[in-house]
Design a protein around this motif. Structure first.
Motif, PDB file in Angstrom:
ATOM      1  N   VAL A   9       0.883  -1.166   0.000  1.00  0.00           N
ATOM      2  CA  VAL A   9       0.000   0.000   0.000  1.00  0.00           C
ATOM      3  C   VAL A   9       0.921   1.216   0.000  1.00  0.00           C
ATOM      4  CG1 VAL A   9      -1.888   1.198   1.143  1.00  0.00           C
ATOM      5  CG2 VAL A   9      -1.715  -1.296   1.301  1.00  0.00           C
ATOM      6  N   TYR A  10       0.942   1.919  -1.118  1.00  0.00           N
ATOM      7  CA  TYR A  10       1.967   2.933  -1.378  1.00  0.00           C
ATOM      8  C   TYR A  10       1.344   4.307  -1.510  1.00  0.00           C
ATOM      9  CZ  TYR A  10       5.145   5.618  -4.402  1.00  0.00           C
ATOM     10  OH  TYR A  10       5.913   6.596  -4.959  1.00  0.00           O
ATOM     11  N   ALA A  11       1.936   5.285  -0.807  1.00  0.00           N
ATOM     12  CA  ALA A  11       1.386   6.639  -0.847  1.00  0.00           C
ATOM     13  C   ALA A  11       2.496   7.673  -1.018  1.00  0.00           C
ATOM     14  CB  ALA A  11       0.590   6.933   0.419  1.00  0.00           C
ATOM     15  N   HIS A  12       2.745   8.040  -2.255  1.00  0.00           N
ATOM     16  CA  HIS A  12       3.602   9.197  -2.548  1.00  0.00           C
ATOM     17  C   HIS A  12       3.218   9.745  -3.904  1.00  0.00           C
ATOM     18  CE1 HIS A  12       6.940  11.940  -2.933  1.00  0.00           C
ATOM     19  NE2 HIS A  12       7.208  11.728  -1.654  1.00  0.00           N
ATOM     20  N   GLN A  13       3.293  11.066  -4.042  1.00  0.00           N
ATOM     21  CA  GLN A  13       2.834  11.720  -5.264  1.00  0.00           C
ATOM     22  C   GLN A  13       3.819  11.610  -6.421  1.00  0.00           C
ATOM     23  OE1 GLN A  13       3.426  13.066  -2.284  1.00  0.00           O
ATOM     24  NE2 GLN A  13       1.788  14.465  -1.627  1.00  0.00           N
ATOM     25  N   SER A  14       5.098  11.336  -6.118  1.00  0.00           N
ATOM     26  CA  SER A  14       6.127  11.409  -7.161  1.00  0.00           C
ATOM     27  C   SER A  14       6.808  10.072  -7.423  1.00  0.00           C
ATOM     28  CB  SER A  14       7.196  12.436  -6.761  1.00  0.00           C
ATOM     29  OG  SER A  14       8.268  12.435  -7.687  1.00  0.00           O
ATOM     30  N   SER A  15       6.920   9.740  -8.691  1.00  0.00           N
ATOM     31  CA  SER A  15       7.625   8.507  -9.071  1.00  0.00           C
ATOM     32  C   SER A  15       9.136   8.660  -8.927  1.00  0.00           C
ATOM     33  CB  SER A  15       7.285   8.141 -10.524  1.00  0.00           C
ATOM     34  OG  SER A  15       7.680   9.185 -11.403  1.00  0.00           O
ATOM     35  N   GLY A  16       9.606   9.897  -8.700  1.00  0.00           N
ATOM     36  CA  GLY A  16      11.033  10.136  -8.513  1.00  0.00           C
ATOM     37  C   GLY A  16      11.436  10.247  -7.059  1.00  0.00           C
ATOM     38  N   SER A  17      10.526   9.927  -6.154  1.00  0.00           N
ATOM     39  CA  SER A  17      10.793  10.083  -4.721  1.00  0.00           C
ATOM     40  C   SER A  17      11.582   8.908  -4.150  1.00  0.00           C
ATOM     41  CB  SER A  17       9.467  10.203  -3.969  1.00  0.00           C
ATOM     42  OG  SER A  17       8.732   8.991  -4.063  1.00  0.00           O
ATOM     43  N   PHE A  18      12.121   9.120  -2.962  1.00  0.00           N
ATOM     44  CA  PHE A  18      12.781   8.024  -2.255  1.00  0.00           C
ATOM     45  C   PHE A  18      11.780   6.927  -1.935  1.00  0.00           C
ATOM     46  CE2 PHE A  18      14.397   5.590   1.244  1.00  0.00           C
ATOM     47  CZ  PHE A  18      15.766   5.507   1.018  1.00  0.00           C
ATOM     48  N   ASN A  19      10.555   7.308  -1.561  1.00  0.00           N
ATOM     49  CA  ASN A  19       9.527   6.303  -1.268  1.00  0.00           C
ATOM     50  C   ASN A  19       9.245   5.436  -2.488  1.00  0.00           C
ATOM     51  OD1 ASN A  19       7.882   6.368   1.492  1.00  0.00           O
ATOM     52  ND2 ASN A  19       8.683   8.431   1.088  1.00  0.00           N
ATOM     53  N   ALA A  20       9.227   6.051  -3.667  1.00  0.00           N
ATOM     54  CA  ALA A  20       9.027   5.281  -4.892  1.00  0.00           C
ATOM     55  C   ALA A  20      10.173   4.298  -5.092  1.00  0.00           C
ATOM     56  CB  ALA A  20       8.904   6.213  -6.092  1.00  0.00           C
ATOM     57  N   ALA A  21      11.398   4.753  -4.821  1.00  0.00           N
ATOM     58  CA  ALA A  21      12.558   3.869  -4.958  1.00  0.00           C
ATOM     59  C   ALA A  21      12.477   2.704  -3.972  1.00  0.00           C
ATOM     60  CB  ALA A  21      13.838   4.664  -4.728  1.00  0.00           C
ATOM     61  N   ALA A  22      12.053   2.979  -2.731  1.00  0.00           N
ATOM     62  CA  ALA A  22      11.907   1.915  -1.733  1.00  0.00           C
ATOM     63  C   ALA A  22      10.831   0.926  -2.154  1.00  0.00           C
ATOM     64  CB  ALA A  22      11.579   2.521  -0.369  1.00  0.00           C
ATOM     65  N   LYS A  23       9.742   1.448  -2.702  1.00  0.00           N
ATOM     66  CA  LYS A  23       8.665   0.580  -3.200  1.00  0.00           C
ATOM     67  C   LYS A  23       9.173  -0.290  -4.350  1.00  0.00           C
ATOM     68  CE  LYS A  23       6.136   2.195  -6.252  1.00  0.00           C
ATOM     69  NZ  LYS A  23       6.197   2.284  -7.742  1.00  0.00           N
ATOM     70  N   ASP A  24       9.910   0.309  -5.273  1.00  0.00           N
ATOM     71  CA  ASP A  24      10.423  -0.432  -6.423  1.00  0.00           C
ATOM     72  C   ASP A  24      11.410  -1.522  -6.005  1.00  0.00           C
ATOM     73  OD1 ASP A  24       8.881   1.141  -8.087  1.00  0.00           O
ATOM     74  OD2 ASP A  24      10.528   2.467  -8.669  1.00  0.00           O
ATOM     75  N   VAL A  25      12.237  -1.220  -5.016  1.00  0.00           N
ATOM     76  CA  VAL A  25      13.169  -2.223  -4.494  1.00  0.00           C
ATOM     77  C   VAL A  25      12.393  -3.408  -3.935  1.00  0.00           C
ATOM     78  CG1 VAL A  25      14.777  -2.711  -2.602  1.00  0.00           C
ATOM     79  CG2 VAL A  25      15.115  -0.696  -4.031  1.00  0.00           C
ATOM     80  N   ALA A  26      11.335  -3.139  -3.188  1.00  0.00           N
ATOM     81  CA  ALA A  26      10.532  -4.221  -2.603  1.00  0.00           C
ATOM     82  C   ALA A  26       9.883  -5.069  -3.692  1.00  0.00           C
ATOM     83  CB  ALA A  26       9.466  -3.646  -1.677  1.00  0.00           C
ATOM     84  N   VAL A  27       9.338  -4.423  -4.703  1.00  0.00           N
ATOM     85  CA  VAL A  27       8.702  -5.163  -5.796  1.00  0.00           C
ATOM     86  C   VAL A  27       9.717  -6.074  -6.474  1.00  0.00           C
ATOM     87  CG1 VAL A  27       7.621  -4.967  -8.069  1.00  0.00           C
ATOM     88  CG2 VAL A  27       6.908  -3.441  -6.217  1.00  0.00           C
ATOM     89  N   LYS A  28      10.891  -5.532  -6.769  1.00  0.00           N
ATOM     90  CA  LYS A  28      11.919  -6.299  -7.489  1.00  0.00           C
ATOM     91  C   LYS A  28      12.425  -7.473  -6.653  1.00  0.00           C
ATOM     92  CE  LYS A  28      16.191  -5.642 -10.151  1.00  0.00           C
ATOM     93  NZ  LYS A  28      16.961  -6.783  -9.595  1.00  0.00           N
ATOM     94  N   VAL A  29      12.814  -7.214  -5.417  1.00  0.00           N
ATOM     95  CA  VAL A  29      13.391  -8.269  -4.591  1.00  0.00           C
ATOM     96  C   VAL A  29      12.364  -9.366  -4.311  1.00  0.00           C
ATOM     97  CG1 VAL A  29      14.318  -8.819  -2.310  1.00  0.00           C
ATOM     98  CG2 VAL A  29      15.118  -6.784  -3.527  1.00  0.00           C
ATOM     99  N   LEU A  30      11.158  -8.985  -3.922  1.00  0.00           N
ATOM    100  CA  LEU A  30      10.158  -9.985  -3.556  1.00  0.00           C
ATOM    101  C   LEU A  30       9.682 -10.780  -4.772  1.00  0.00           C
ATOM    102  CD1 LEU A  30       8.169  -7.866  -0.955  1.00  0.00           C
ATOM    103  CD2 LEU A  30       9.703  -9.788  -0.488  1.00  0.00           C
ATOM    104  N   THR A  31       9.598 -10.142  -5.916  1.00  0.00           N
ATOM    105  CA  THR A  31       9.242 -10.863  -7.143  1.00  0.00           C
ATOM    106  C   THR A  31      10.322 -11.879  -7.487  1.00  0.00           C
ATOM    107  OG1 THR A  31       7.980  -8.970  -7.983  1.00  0.00           O
ATOM    108  CG2 THR A  31       8.667 -10.624  -9.583  1.00  0.00           C
ATOM    109  N   GLU A  32      11.582 -11.455  -7.354  1.00  0.00           N
ATOM    110  CA  GLU A  32      12.697 -12.371  -7.628  1.00  0.00           C
ATOM    111  C   GLU A  32      12.729 -13.541  -6.645  1.00  0.00           C
ATOM    112  OE1 GLU A  32      16.075  -9.800  -7.502  1.00  0.00           O
ATOM    113  OE2 GLU A  32      15.851  -9.141  -9.588  1.00  0.00           O
ATOM    114  N   LYS A  33      12.205 -13.328  -5.441  1.00  0.00           N
ATOM    115  CA  LYS A  33      12.148 -14.393  -4.438  1.00  0.00           C
ATOM    116  C   LYS A  33      10.963 -15.331  -4.673  1.00  0.00           C
ATOM    117  CE  LYS A  33      14.418 -14.597  -1.158  1.00  0.00           C
ATOM    118  NZ  LYS A  33      15.684 -15.318  -0.865  1.00  0.00           N
ATOM    119  N   GLY A  34      10.152 -15.058  -5.685  1.00  0.00           N
ATOM    120  CA  GLY A  34       9.037 -15.937  -6.019  1.00  0.00           C
ATOM    121  C   GLY A  34       7.697 -15.503  -5.463  1.00  0.00           C
TER     122      GLY A  34
END
Length: 277
Positions: A9-34
């Motif tokens: 559940v993600y809440a930030h207005q900008s795709s260039g924010s640190f929160n967006a980067a943290a969200k993207d890291v979670a998506v990538k790592v957890l997807t790679e983990k299956g």
């Protein structure tokens, strides 16, 4: 972790924010983990933050004295909740882990995320008088707060101007997540990314990336069990629990400290459960 379902559940207005980067890291790592990862980007979908009568389709039982909790409980039972709530509840039902990713606003979550909490975690679906806290609806699910602060870590201590972060976290982690039964993992806090170097930001993201590798296997924060409290006395601690802890220097938890010192870092990291209870 393979085969697990994760909702972010993600809440930030900008795709260039640190929160967006943290969200993207979670998506990538957890997807790679299956894991199967679903993201509710609240600003992107323009999620409605206000809890109103419009959240119920087909009319309400008592329009003259509208009770949001009771009316949404009836609507949930009768499949009359608005489609955006139903969609989010469907995601939540499937999730083994929920990550709340956000910038801390006014020592809490952004309004749009609070609206998600208010509207999605309806009475009946997420909690009931009989099913809450350690007996809650979501006791087989884990949840974690992952957020950025505007202040440095040094400003969130018992002796600092912002006060103890453990106290700040109690309403969110106990009053919302644990109340619904979630096993609450220690928070992932990114201290003041807007005020540090790019290198320091990268280091923080690397730490998150490393933690995510085994996140679902972490032990949750320890909260007092519902059975420690006596319903007939207004859910006060049972006398035998008070007696057992009479000689202890520290209270049970941040919010339930029995007039004793607040346990350090009780809301920040896992503590060994006290089996004598």
């Amino acid at each position: 972790m393979a085969g697990k379902n994760v909702l972010i559940v993600y809440a930030h207005q900008s795709s260039g924010s640190f929160n967006a980067a943290a969200k993207d890291v979670a998506v990538k790592v957890l997807t790679e983990k299956g894991c199967t990862v679903d993201v509710s980007d609240l600003y992107e979908i323009n999620f409605k933050a206000t809890a109103t009568v419009e959240d119920i389709t087909g009319g309400v039982k008592d329009p003259d004295c509208f009770s949001y909790a009771e009316e949404t409980k009836l609507a949930w039972e009768e499949d009359k909740l608005s489609s955006d709530i139903v969609k989010e509840q469907s995601k939540l039902k499937k999730a083994d882990l929920v990550i709340f990713q956000f910038p801390m606003y006014w020592f809490s979550v952004p309004a749009i995320m609070k609206g998600w909490i208010d509207r999605v975690l309806t009475l009946g679906f997420a909690f009931s008088p009989e099913k809450r806290y350690s007996e809650g609806m979501f006791r087989d699910k884990k949840a974690i707060l992952s957020f950025t602060t505007g202040s440095f870590e040094s400003m969130f201590s018992p002796n600092a101007i912002n006060g103890d972060m453990n106290v700040t976290l109690w309403p969110l982690q106990n009053g919302i997540l644990h109340y619904c039964g979630f096993q609450v993992l220690g928070p992932q806090i990114f201290w003041a990314p807007a005020h540090v170097s790019r290198s320091d930001c990268s280091t923080m993201l690397d730490g998150w990336r490393a933690r995510l590798q085994n996140l679902l296997n972490e032990q949750p924060i320890d909260f007092p069990l519902l059975e420690y409290f006596e319903k007939d006395t207004g859910f006060q601690l049972k006398p035998e629990i008070v007696e057992l802890r009479a000689t202890e220097e520290l209270g049970i938890s941040v919010g339930i400290h029995q007039g004793k010192k607040v346990p350090p870092n009780n809301q920040m990291r896992w503590h060994v459960k006290e089996n004598r209870f």
